[in-house]
Design an enzyme around this catalytic site. Structure first.
Site, PDB file in Angstrom:
ATOM      1  N   GLU A 166       0.836  -1.204   0.000  1.00 53.72           N
ATOM      2  CA  GLU A 166       0.000   0.000   0.000  1.00 53.72           C
ATOM      3  C   GLU A 166       0.874   1.258   0.000  1.00 53.72           C
ATOM      4  O   GLU A 166       2.092   1.200   0.208  1.00 53.72           O
ATOM      5  CB  GLU A 166      -0.929   0.003   1.218  1.00 53.72           C
ATOM      6  CG  GLU A 166      -0.178   0.063   2.535  1.00 53.72           C
ATOM      7  CD  GLU A 166      -0.948   0.804   3.621  1.00 53.72           C
ATOM      8  OE1 GLU A 166      -1.406   1.931   3.371  1.00 53.72           O
ATOM      9  OE2 GLU A 166      -1.060   0.252   4.733  1.00 53.72           O
ATOM     10  N   LYS A 178      -4.014  -1.811  14.949  1.00 49.71           N
ATOM     11  CA  LYS A 178      -3.313  -0.908  15.851  1.00 49.71           C
ATOM     12  C   LYS A 178      -4.073  -0.744  17.148  1.00 49.71           C
ATOM     13  O   LYS A 178      -5.294  -0.713  17.163  1.00 49.71           O
ATOM     14  CB  LYS A 178      -3.213   0.458  15.183  1.00 49.71           C
ATOM     15  CG  LYS A 178      -1.826   0.771  14.773  1.00 49.71           C
ATOM     16  CD  LYS A 178      -1.817   2.011  13.943  1.00 49.71           C
ATOM     17  CE  LYS A 178      -1.705   1.665  12.492  1.00 49.71           C
ATOM     18  NZ  LYS A 178      -2.811   2.038  11.686  1.00 49.71           N
TER      19      LYS A 178
HETATM   20  N1  PSU Z   1      -1.208   1.446   9.431  1.00 49.74           N
HETATM   21  C1  PSU Z   1      -0.054   2.148   9.533  1.00 49.74           C
HETATM   22  N2  PSU Z   1       0.064   3.288   8.853  1.00 49.74           N
HETATM   23  C2  PSU Z   1      -0.925   3.728   8.044  1.00 49.74           C
HETATM   24  C3  PSU Z   1      -2.152   2.983   7.936  1.00 49.74           C
HETATM   25  C4  PSU Z   1      -2.235   1.852   8.645  1.00 49.74           C
HETATM   26  O1  PSU Z   1       0.852   1.771  10.260  1.00 49.74           O
HETATM   27  O2  PSU Z   1      -0.748   4.766   7.422  1.00 49.74           O
HETATM   28  C5  PSU Z   1      -3.221   3.420   6.968  1.00 49.74           C
HETATM   29  C6  PSU Z   1      -3.575   2.220   6.073  1.00 49.74           C
HETATM   30  O3  PSU Z   1      -3.480   2.640   4.741  1.00 49.74           O
HETATM   31  C7  PSU Z   1      -4.994   1.897   6.443  1.00 49.74           C
HETATM   32  C8  PSU Z   1      -5.509   3.260   6.800  1.00 49.74           C
HETATM   33  O4  PSU Z   1      -5.712   1.277   5.398  1.00 49.74           O
HETATM   34  O5  PSU Z   1      -4.445   3.829   7.556  1.00 49.74           O
HETATM   35  C9  PSU Z   1      -6.800   3.227   7.571  1.00 49.74           C
HETATM   36  O6  PSU Z   1      -7.348   4.498   7.614  1.00 49.74           O
HETATM   37  P1  PSU Z   1      -8.866   4.694   8.079  1.00 49.74           P
HETATM   38  O7  PSU Z   1      -8.869   4.286   9.518  1.00 49.74           O
HETATM   39  O8  PSU Z   1      -9.146   6.138   7.864  1.00 49.74           O
HETATM   40  O9  PSU Z   1      -9.683   3.794   7.207  1.00 49.74           O
END
Ligand code: PSU
Ligand code: MN
Length: 310
Positions: A30, A164
């Site tokens: 990603e 996380k």
């Molecule tokens: N985990 C990380 N760094 C990130 C993300 C996840 O350590 O930048 C990003 C991923 O791309 C994940 C997104 O899909 O955050 C999720 O964001 P949201 O909670 O807005 O869907």
């Protein structure tokens, strides 16, 4: 989106195109983690190392992003560096991937958008750090990542270090169960918590080797069950940050987010940046190490899948 209709705006990086044509193992990566998850130049260093680890592991890396409206399946080193330095890059999930393409904008793809693009390109395995999930306080904010819905509908194996600890891991597991997404902990009975090897939650499923994960994926496909799988690979012990230490920083970061009225798609990047600041950079070291660890496992799963399907 089907690969045929997407072709007009999709660019395949040459090594990825060659690997697809030859049926060689490929691992998607990603790019929100590059544009919104880590500061420059650590982000590009991480991206390069992760690609190198996948190559050393015997698979072909394909970092996915949108650059000037082109959907990139694999980036050259120059493109990777440029993306890592782009200010104002969008954070693209299912809702806005096509917006960036139609408006000829640039952005990093989240887990959800990367799964969509990987699947359209014919890539089955994807390595990341952590997935988005159900945020703490979701019962009032309704903040649930589109990553969970994507896992329920798109047949890609996502290798993560769990969810996380800024999220509500228990609620995240409940939503995944409801939506029929298998969560497979790698070599452990306990659900990992990103920076820490253990969360308070039991892992729904456990497998101990890449070949078994590939066989599980294949059995789902043969049964005609839609959707992807989440692999939860614990961070290596030598770089983990104990959960109780992280809990203090996470609480402080969440307080700051509330005080500054951070909402919507800014929540995750804000919390990550705040935690980086509060841990004096320690969280970033751990974050990089766990993505590397996931890349190694993803390469093995991709190789097992191509062996089992050849
Ligand atoms: N985990 C990380 N760094 C990130 C993300 C996840 O350590 O930048 C990003 C991923 O791309 C994940 C997104 O899909 O955050 C999720 O964001 P949201 O909670 O807005 O869907
Ligand atoms: Mn959200």
């Amino acid at each position: 989106m089907t690969p045929e209709t997407a072709r007009a705006f999709t660019d395949f990086h040459a090594p990825v195109a060659a690997a697809l044509a030859a049926g060689k193992p490929i691992v998607a990566l990603e790019s929100t983690i590059i544009t919104h998850g880590m500061p420059f130049p650590k982000n590009v260093e991480m991206a390069r190392t992760v690609e190198a680890l996948i190559s050393e592991g015997g698979a072909v890396p394909a970092t996915i992003a949108v650059v000037g409206g082109r959907l990139k399946i694999g980036l050259s080193d120059t493109e990777l560096e440029a993306l890592a330095q782009t200010t104002g890059a969008l954070k693209l999930s299912r809702a806005d991937l096509a917006f960036a393409i139609a408006q000829r904008l640039s952005g990093g793809t989240t887990v959800a958008a990367t799964m969509i693009a990987a699947h359209a390109a014919g890539i089955k395995v994807f390595a990341t750090g952590g997935i988005g999930g159900v945020h703490q306080g979701a019962e009032t904010s309704f903040d649930i990542s589109a990553d969970l819905d994507e896992l329920a509908r798109t047949p890609v194996v996502v290798v993560s270090a769990g969810a996380k600890a800024i999220l509500d891991i228990g609620k995240t597991l409940e939503v995944l169960e409801t939506r029929g997404v298998p969560v497979v902990a790698f070599g452990t009975d306990v659900m990992p918590a990103f920076w820490s090897r253990q969360s308070p939650h039991q892992a729904p499923l456990r497998l101990d080797d890449a070949a078994s994960i590939a066989a599980f994926y294949n059995a789902r496909q043969q049964l005609g069950i839609q959707g992807g799988m989440l692999v939860a690979n614990p961070v290596p012990a030598n770089v983990e940050i104990p959960a109780d230490i992280m809990a203090t920083h996470i609480a402080a970061a969440q307080q700051a987010a509330l005080a500054q009225k951070i909402g919507g798609k800014n929540v995750t990047p804000f919390l990550l940046a705040k935690i980086l600041e509060l841990t004096g950079g320690e969280s970033l070291k751990t974050n990089i190490a766990l993505v590397e660890n996931n890349a190694r496992l993803a390469a093995k799963i991709a190789i097992s899948l191509s062996e089992q399907n050849s």
